[in-house]
Design a protein around this motif. Structure first.
Motif, PDB file in Angstrom:
ATOM      1  N   ARG A   1      -3.524  -4.303   0.474  1.00  9.54           N
ATOM      2  CA  ARG A   1      -2.306  -3.547   0.785  1.00  9.54           C
ATOM      3  C   ARG A   1      -1.290  -3.748  -0.338  1.00  9.54           C
ATOM      4  NH1 ARG A   1      -3.816  -0.344   1.870  1.00  9.54           N
ATOM      5  NH2 ARG A   1      -2.189   0.689   3.029  1.00  9.54           N
TER       6      ARG A   1
ATOM      7  N   GLY B   1       0.860  -1.187   0.000  1.00 10.70           N
ATOM      8  CA  GLY B   1       0.000   0.000   0.000  1.00 10.70           C
ATOM      9  C   GLY B   1       0.889   1.226   0.000  1.00 10.70           C
ATOM     10  N   THR B   2       0.365   2.338  -0.491  1.00 13.19           N
ATOM     11  CA  THR B   2       1.238   3.517  -0.611  1.00 13.19           C
ATOM     12  C   THR B   2       1.441   4.224   0.735  1.00 13.19           C
ATOM     13  OG1 THR B   2      -0.694   4.723  -1.394  1.00 13.19           O
ATOM     14  CG2 THR B   2       0.870   3.984  -3.043  1.00 13.19           C
ATOM     15  N   ARG B   3       0.553   3.993   1.674  1.00 11.76           N
ATOM     16  CA  ARG B   3       0.683   4.684   2.966  1.00 11.76           C
ATOM     17  C   ARG B   3       2.030   4.370   3.624  1.00 11.76           C
ATOM     18  NH1 ARG B   3      -3.980   5.531   6.788  1.00 11.76           N
ATOM     19  NH2 ARG B   3      -3.112   6.143   8.762  1.00 11.76           N
TER      20      ARG B   3
ATOM     21  N   CYS C   1      -2.220   7.952  -6.314  1.00 11.58           N
ATOM     22  CA  CYS C   1      -3.064   6.780  -6.070  1.00 11.58           C
ATOM     23  C   CYS C   1      -4.510   6.967  -6.504  1.00 11.58           C
ATOM     24  CB  CYS C   1      -2.905   6.266  -4.645  1.00 11.58           C
ATOM     25  SG  CYS C   1      -3.654   7.274  -3.419  1.00 11.58           S
ATOM     26  N   TYR C   2      -4.897   8.202  -6.904  1.00 10.58           N
ATOM     27  CA  TYR C   2      -6.240   8.407  -7.478  1.00 10.58           C
ATOM     28  C   TYR C   2      -6.187   8.569  -9.001  1.00 10.58           C
ATOM     29  CZ  TYR C   2      -7.833   9.169  -2.694  1.00 10.58           C
ATOM     30  OH  TYR C   2      -8.140   8.999  -1.356  1.00 10.58           O
TER      31      TYR C   2
ATOM     32  N   SER D   1      -1.353   2.678  -6.413  1.00 11.08           N
ATOM     33  CA  SER D   1      -1.990   1.744  -5.484  1.00 11.08           C
ATOM     34  C   SER D   1      -3.147   1.017  -6.152  1.00 11.08           C
ATOM     35  CB  SER D   1      -2.506   2.566  -4.297  1.00 11.08           C
ATOM     36  OG  SER D   1      -3.299   1.779  -3.457  1.00 11.08           O
TER      37      SER D   1
ATOM     38  N   ASN E   1      -6.125  14.607  -3.112  1.00 14.97           N
ATOM     39  CA  ASN E   1      -7.054  14.343  -2.021  1.00 14.97           C
ATOM     40  C   ASN E   1      -6.862  15.470  -1.020  1.00 14.97           C
ATOM     41  OD1 ASN E   1      -8.378  13.532   0.282  1.00 14.97           O
ATOM     42  ND2 ASN E   1      -7.079  11.760   0.698  1.00 14.97           N
TER      43      ASN E   1
ATOM     44  N   ASP F   1       2.258  11.452  -5.343  1.00 15.80           N
ATOM     45  CA  ASP F   1       1.256  10.492  -4.876  1.00 15.80           C
ATOM     46  C   ASP F   1       0.129  10.463  -5.916  1.00 15.80           C
ATOM     47  OD1 ASP F   1      -0.785   9.136  -3.627  1.00 15.80           O
ATOM     48  OD2 ASP F   1      -0.699  10.287  -1.761  1.00 15.80           O
TER      49      ASP F   1
ATOM     50  N   TYR G   1      -2.766  14.716   2.648  1.00 21.57           N
ATOM     51  CA  TYR G   1      -2.874  13.377   3.219  1.00 21.57           C
ATOM     52  C   TYR G   1      -1.879  13.368   4.381  1.00 21.57           C
ATOM     53  CZ  TYR G   1      -2.613   8.248   3.344  1.00 21.57           C
ATOM     54  OH  TYR G   1      -2.642   6.933   3.728  1.00 21.57           O
TER      55      TYR G   1
ATOM     56  N   SER H   1      -5.610   0.170  -4.219  1.00 23.89           N
ATOM     57  CA  SER H   1      -6.710   0.412  -3.280  1.00 23.89           C
ATOM     58  C   SER H   1      -7.903   1.090  -3.945  1.00 23.89           C
ATOM     59  CB  SER H   1      -6.230   1.259  -2.109  1.00 23.89           C
ATOM     60  OG  SER H   1      -5.211   0.589  -1.419  1.00 23.89           O
ATOM     61  N   LYS H   2      -7.640   2.210  -4.629  1.00 23.92           N
ATOM     62  CA  LYS H   2      -8.753   2.962  -5.243  1.00 23.92           C
ATOM     63  C   LYS H   2      -8.996   2.467  -6.666  1.00 23.92           C
ATOM     64  CE  LYS H   2      -7.634   5.775  -1.748  1.00 23.92           C
ATOM     65  NZ  LYS H   2      -8.116   5.610  -0.418  1.00 23.92           N
TER      66      LYS H   2
ATOM     67  N   TYR I   1     -13.794  12.574  -4.550  1.00 20.12           N
ATOM     68  CA  TYR I   1     -14.236  13.480  -3.490  1.00 20.12           C
ATOM     69  C   TYR I   1     -14.904  14.728  -4.048  1.00 20.12           C
ATOM     70  CZ  TYR I   1     -10.894  10.830  -0.630  1.00 20.12           C
ATOM     71  OH  TYR I   1     -10.210   9.833   0.015  1.00 20.12           O
TER      72      TYR I   1
ATOM     73  N   ILE J   1       4.892   5.891   1.465  1.00 22.68           N
ATOM     74  CA  ILE J   1       5.033   7.346   1.606  1.00 22.68           C
ATOM     75  C   ILE J   1       5.789   7.645   2.904  1.00 22.68           C
ATOM     76  CG2 ILE J   1       3.682   9.424   2.176  1.00 22.68           C
ATOM     77  CD1 ILE J   1       1.572   8.347   0.114  1.00 22.68           C
TER      78      ILE J   1
ATOM     79  N   TYR K   1       2.051  12.539   4.909  1.00 22.70           N
ATOM     80  CA  TYR K   1       3.190  13.364   4.454  1.00 22.70           C
ATOM     81  C   TYR K   1       3.786  14.115   5.652  1.00 22.70           C
ATOM     82  CZ  TYR K   1       0.408  13.192   0.040  1.00 22.70           C
ATOM     83  OH  TYR K   1      -0.356  12.830  -1.032  1.00 22.70           O
TER      84      TYR K   1
ATOM     85  N   CYS L   1       0.264  15.659  -4.729  1.00 25.25           N
ATOM     86  CA  CYS L   1      -0.808  14.665  -4.744  1.00 25.25           C
ATOM     87  C   CYS L   1      -1.702  15.010  -5.935  1.00 25.25           C
ATOM     88  CB  CYS L   1      -1.583  14.728  -3.436  1.00 25.25           C
ATOM     89  SG  CYS L   1      -2.870  13.475  -3.310  1.00 25.25           S
TER      90      CYS L   1
END
Ligand code: PLP
Length: 420
Positions: A273, A98-100, A229-230, A262, A199, A227, A149, A264-265, A348, A103, A152, A195
């Protein structure tokens, strides 16, 4: 204990829980969660099949750099998606859990306290960085968007770097006015987070934006960590990624540039993950060594499932279509009432709290909870106050993660709340 832990801020959802601790949700309504950005669409069944079929491989230790087949699949995906001639699966790609975590750990791996004196030739220690943070002004600096996010910021704090916040506001189309960052801040900057799609604001960097930042990173010798990931949740046009911008500028070695992606999305697999880091081979080589000690290696069944996910685009197009349907619904039903602004990408809405709630994000999210049992996120919790201004204040983040049916229900309740 590490004294820097005391500098970490509570997470936005912890602040929400405090805000609502004395509130009761509207009990005649079922709960609708639009606060947390956790995808709720179905994960692709074929990916879960691969995971199940390979569970026996859990008996083997995975390697830190992952299976070559996974890195190769990711390299091909990057080439196709971002029009790159060649991505070296041996050196320019690294799977992450996962990117969390990536990062966070990349910051720990790259921040270097020894170069600060050499780099900080201007010696103007009254830098804006120092006014923005409790970390000493001579600390290496990590520049990031605001709102952001929160990883960071936490990663920078635990690396004893000074976070420097670039406000992303309506007057800069929420992309951040990087041109206003003082030179002496760039002089001590070691890492810049971007990002895109953003986000929470949904802003997307253009080729011109990327070119400006890439040239800045050359001039001041800092790393850009993008980042993305979206990046697969767009409407008409696929966002330009950092590596794509590098290649367009002839920088095929992606020097000083790192991207995060990622599943995830993109693939509704937040619990798998699975993500990756790609870009500058020299940075990745050192980062791989860091990760060997950190001990974050993706289990083999997850790697095999990830290969299946990165190889398929059909489920991603379907995923996009579902979000598009929901955005269209919200725009049609609440566009005028809430003065909704379509994001450029992502899932979002970044909404100005309506006047009848005093334009106050906390008042609005509280009303949504108490009168409609809808969870949303107060914008001020996603951003930091700098020089008396919090760019998230007065905004509310709504994640369009609920189903179409739930979205309809939420829209009806919000219309009622607004007296429409
Ligand atoms: C902007 C941003 N970056 C990174 C992440 C981390 O995602 P993951 O660790 O699931 O890849 C998230 C998750 O919500 C996010 O919103």
């Amino acid at each position: 204990m590490n004294h820097n832990l005391t500098h970490l801020h509570p997470y936005p959802f912890a602040k929400m829980a405090t805000l609502l601790s004395n509130s009761m949700p509207a009990h005649d309504y079922s709960e609708i969660k639009l606060g947390i950005g956790e995808p709720k669409h179905e994960p692709p069944a074929f990916v879960l099949d691969v995971l199940r079929e390979n569970l026996d491989k859990i008996s083997r230790y995975p390697t830190t750099n992952g299976m070559f087949e996974l890195r190769q699949t990711i390299a091909h995906w990057l080439e196709r998606r971002f029009f790159l001639n060649h991505v070296d699966a041996h050196k320019q790609v690294l799977p992450v859990m996962g990117t969390r975590e990536a990062i966070f750990s990349l910051v720990q791996a790259v921040v270097n306290h020894e170069v600060v004196e050499a780099k900080d030739r201007t010696k103007t220690h009254q830098a804006a960085a120092s006014r923005q943070s409790s970390v000493p002004s001579q600390a290496p600096t990590v520049v990031m968007p605001n709102p952001f996010y929160q990883i960071y910021e936490g990663a920078a704090i635990l690396a004893e770097a000074a976070p420097y916040f670039v406000p992303c506001t309506l007057d800069n189309d929420f992309k951040g006015n990087y041109r206003a960052v003082p030179k002496d801040v760039w002089a001590r900057t070691q890492l810049l987070f971007v990002c895109s799609p953003n986000n929470p604001t949904g802003a997307v960097m253009t080729m011109d934006d990327w070119e400006y930042l890439i040239r800045l990173s050359e001039q001041h010798d800092f790393i850009i960590a993008s980042d993305e990931c979206y990046s697969e949740l767009y409407f008409d046009t696929a966002p330009i990624g950092l590596l794509q911008a590098c290649a367009a500028l002839g920088r095929h070695d992606f020097k000083r540039c790192i991207v995060f992606h990622s599943l995830s999305k993109r693939s509704n697999l937040p619990g798998l993950r699975s993500g990756f880091v790609a870009g500058d081979a020299k940075i990745l080589q050192a980062y791989l060594q860091y990760r060997t000690y950190q001990g974050c290696a993706m289990p083999i069944p997850h790697q095999l499932a990830s290969i299946a996910a990165w190889q398929d685009e059909k489920h991603v197009a379907h995923n996009r279509a579902l979000y598009q349907e929901k955005f269209a619904l919200w725009m049609a039903e609440l566009g005028q009432l809430l003065e909704l602004r379509m994001p450029e990408a992502g899932f979002y809405f970044w909404i100005k709290a309506p006047e009848q709630f005093d334009g106050d994000d906390e008042v609005f999210v509280k009303a949504l909870y108490e009168q409609a049992n809808i969870h949303a996120l107060a914008g001020r919790y996603l951003s930091r106050e700098v020089n008396g201004h919090n760019p998230g204040q007065g905004y509310v983040r709504i994640a369009l993660v609920a189903s179409v049916e739930e979205s309809r229900e939420a829209i009806g309740r919000i219309r009622q709340l607004l007296g429409a």
